[in-house]
Scaffold this motif. Sequence first.
Motif, PDB file in Angstrom:
ATOM      1  N   ASN A  33      29.387  24.504  25.894  1.00  0.00           N
ATOM      2  CA  ASN A  33      28.693  24.174  24.650  1.00  0.00           C
ATOM      3  C   ASN A  33      27.421  23.400  24.939  1.00  0.00           C
ATOM      4  O   ASN A  33      27.387  22.558  25.833  1.00  0.00           O
ATOM      5  N   SER A  34      26.392  23.648  24.157  1.00  0.00           N
ATOM      6  CA  SER A  34      25.156  22.893  24.320  1.00  0.00           C
ATOM      7  C   SER A  34      24.874  22.103  23.041  1.00  0.00           C
ATOM      8  O   SER A  34      25.233  22.515  21.946  1.00  0.00           O
ATOM      9  N   THR A  52      34.526  13.715  33.210  1.00  0.00           N
ATOM     10  CA  THR A  52      35.902  14.036  33.602  1.00  0.00           C
ATOM     11  C   THR A  52      36.113  15.525  33.808  1.00  0.00           C
ATOM     12  O   THR A  52      37.220  15.947  34.130  1.00  0.00           O
ATOM     13  N   ASP A  53      35.066  16.319  33.625  1.00  0.00           N
ATOM     14  CA  ASP A  53      35.165  17.776  33.770  1.00  0.00           C
ATOM     15  C   ASP A  53      36.268  18.365  32.905  1.00  0.00           C
ATOM     16  O   ASP A  53      36.975  19.283  33.311  1.00  0.00           O
ATOM     17  N   ALA A  54      36.413  17.814  31.737  1.00  0.00           N
ATOM     18  CA  ALA A  54      37.434  18.304  30.804  1.00  0.00           C
ATOM     19  C   ALA A  54      36.755  18.736  29.515  1.00  0.00           C
ATOM     20  O   ALA A  54      35.532  18.739  29.407  1.00  0.00           O
ATOM     21  N   SER A  55      37.546  19.104  28.559  1.00  0.00           N
ATOM     22  CA  SER A  55      37.019  19.373  27.224  1.00  0.00           C
ATOM     23  C   SER A  55      37.759  18.466  26.256  1.00  0.00           C
ATOM     24  O   SER A  55      38.900  18.093  26.496  1.00  0.00           O
ATOM     25  N   ALA A  56      37.074  18.106  25.185  1.00  0.00           N
ATOM     26  CA  ALA A  56      37.694  17.214  24.206  1.00  0.00           C
ATOM     27  C   ALA A  56      36.960  17.323  22.889  1.00  0.00           C
ATOM     28  O   ALA A  56      35.814  17.785  22.824  1.00  0.00           O
ATOM     29  N   GLN A  67      30.158   9.438  24.091  1.00  0.00           N
ATOM     30  CA  GLN A  67      31.407  10.188  24.108  1.00  0.00           C
ATOM     31  C   GLN A  67      31.245  11.502  24.860  1.00  0.00           C
ATOM     32  O   GLN A  67      32.120  11.879  25.647  1.00  0.00           O
ATOM     33  N   VAL A  68      30.137  12.193  24.640  1.00  0.00           N
ATOM     34  CA  VAL A  68      29.884  13.454  25.344  1.00  0.00           C
ATOM     35  C   VAL A  68      29.795  13.205  26.848  1.00  0.00           C
ATOM     36  O   VAL A  68      30.366  13.952  27.645  1.00  0.00           O
ATOM     37  N   GLU A  69      29.101  12.156  27.258  1.00  0.00           N
ATOM     38  CA  GLU A  69      28.987  11.833  28.685  1.00  0.00           C
ATOM     39  C   GLU A  69      30.346  11.564  29.309  1.00  0.00           C
ATOM     40  O   GLU A  69      30.623  12.014  30.416  1.00  0.00           O
ATOM     41  N   ARG A  70      31.207  10.832  28.599  1.00  0.00           N
ATOM     42  CA  ARG A  70      32.558  10.560  29.122  1.00  0.00           C
ATOM     43  C   ARG A  70      33.344  11.840  29.334  1.00  0.00           C
ATOM     44  O   ARG A  70      34.037  12.000  30.330  1.00  0.00           O
ATOM     45  N   VAL A  71      33.249  12.745  28.377  1.00  0.00           N
ATOM     46  CA  VAL A  71      33.969  14.022  28.492  1.00  0.00           C
ATOM     47  C   VAL A  71      33.438  14.812  29.679  1.00  0.00           C
ATOM     48  O   VAL A  71      34.205  15.349  30.475  1.00  0.00           O
ATOM     49  N   HIS A  85      28.042  12.136  10.184  1.00  0.00           N
ATOM     50  CA  HIS A  85      26.707  12.507   9.726  1.00  0.00           C
ATOM     51  C   HIS A  85      26.579  12.202   8.243  1.00  0.00           C
ATOM     52  O   HIS A  85      27.516  11.686   7.623  1.00  0.00           O
ATOM     53  N   GLU A  86      25.419  12.512   7.676  1.00  0.00           N
ATOM     54  CA  GLU A  86      25.164  12.096   6.295  1.00  0.00           C
ATOM     55  C   GLU A  86      26.059  12.774   5.268  1.00  0.00           C
ATOM     56  O   GLU A  86      26.181  12.306   4.145  1.00  0.00           O
ATOM     57  N   HIS A  87      26.724  13.862   5.625  1.00  0.00           N
ATOM     58  CA  HIS A  87      27.598  14.558   4.689  1.00  0.00           C
ATOM     59  C   HIS A  87      29.082  14.401   5.028  1.00  0.00           C
ATOM     60  O   HIS A  87      29.913  15.033   4.390  1.00  0.00           O
ATOM     61  N   GLY A  88      29.412  13.614   6.030  1.00  0.00           N
ATOM     62  CA  GLY A  88      30.818  13.425   6.373  1.00  0.00           C
ATOM     63  C   GLY A  88      31.037  13.257   7.860  1.00  0.00           C
ATOM     64  O   GLY A  88      30.212  12.688   8.563  1.00  0.00           O
ATOM     65  N   VAL A  89      32.161  13.780   8.319  1.00  0.00           N
ATOM     66  CA  VAL A  89      32.560  13.632   9.717  1.00  0.00           C
ATOM     67  C   VAL A  89      32.931  14.998  10.272  1.00  0.00           C
ATOM     68  O   VAL A  89      33.572  15.794   9.581  1.00  0.00           O
ATOM     69  N   GLU A  90      32.531  15.256  11.500  1.00  0.00           N
ATOM     70  CA  GLU A  90      32.890  16.498  12.181  1.00  0.00           C
ATOM     71  C   GLU A  90      33.563  16.158  13.497  1.00  0.00           C
ATOM     72  O   GLU A  90      33.223  15.165  14.139  1.00  0.00           O
ATOM     73  N   LEU A  91      34.508  16.976  13.898  1.00  0.00           N
ATOM     74  CA  LEU A  91      35.079  16.921  15.235  1.00  0.00           C
ATOM     75  C   LEU A  91      34.499  18.104  15.989  1.00  0.00           C
ATOM     76  O   LEU A  91      34.744  19.255  15.637  1.00  0.00           O
ATOM     77  N   LEU A  92      33.712  17.822  17.009  1.00  0.00           N
ATOM     78  CA  LEU A  92      33.041  18.869  17.769  1.00  0.00           C
ATOM     79  C   LEU A  92      33.703  19.023  19.129  1.00  0.00           C
ATOM     80  O   LEU A  92      33.925  18.038  19.828  1.00  0.00           O
TER      81      LEU A  92
END
Length: 101
Positions: A82-83, A59-63, A52-56, A69-76
């Motif tokens: 960002n690194s 396209t030279d965009a942000s998303a 998913q990171v590679e696809r973003v 992860h083991e404690h739930g879900v994050e939207l990053l």
Amino acid sequence: MTMTPEFRGAVEGFREETARVRRAVRQPAYVVNALGRDFRVTEEMVQIFLRQVERVLETDASALVVLRHEHGVELLMVTDDNSFSVRLADGTDSADAAVAE
């Protein structure tokens, strides 16, 4: 919802007829460091996250990218600014590093 003995028998019967077996729970094997936090994830989730990171980035965009992860879900938020890093988990990684405060 309570599972009655009859219903439980039907479920087990279906599982046997279709040769469905319970999957072993996969233990987190990797740590993704993103936005200053560590997230313990499975190998499968690391692969999905990196695709998913590679696809973003292609396209030279942000998303927003999903990381389960083991404690739930994050939207990053993924941007050029960002690194992220991925490393193998070892015994020194804190099990509660990704718990939301």
